[in-house]
Write a protein that holds these residues in place. Structure first.
Motif: not given
Length: 121
Positions: A39-57
């Motif tokens: 869960f990441y917030i950039d308060a300067n641009i007033k945006k937030a989101a939950t991001i899924g990342l997958r690393f393989a190998g």
């Protein structure tokens, strides 16, 4: 290269280092897959989101201090092959690992974010 990075960049306008991002999910699955949900917030641009990342190998895992709460200072992914992923911590999980590929598995914008950082009621 991070597959589907444009999904994150379309919200924030850039690929973040995830400073002060909260790791909501960490999983290590055999054979060699690490998944993160941040869960990441950039308060300067007033945006937030939950991001899924997958690393393989995934190989050469050197991660420490996984706790009930984990906050990132910076998450970096090299452009060389194999990719080197480094998690610098404000609190909790930190370390490095190498992987063959990285991809964004999902992005969920948080439209209730307000300038003060609290969700709208």
């Amino acid at each position: 290269m991070i597959s589907h990075a444009e999904l994150v960049e379309s919200i924030f306008g850039y690929w973040p280092e995830f400073a002060d991002g909260r790791i909501e999910l960490f999983s290590f699955e055999q054979p060699g897959v690490i998944s993160l949900r941040i869960f990441y917030i950039d308060a300067n641009i007033k945006k937030a989101a939950t991001i899924g990342l997958r690393f393989a190998g995934v190989t050469e895992v050197d991660l420490s201090e996984f706790r009930s709460e984990n906050v990132i200072d910076a998450l970096s992914i090299s452009s060389a092959s194999p990719l080197v992923v480094t998690i610098e911590a404000c609190f909790g999980l930190y370390g490095t690992f190498t992987c063959a590929s990285a991809e964004v598995t999902g992005v969920v914008p948080n439209h209730s974010f307000k300038a003060d950082g609290f969700a709208a009621a």
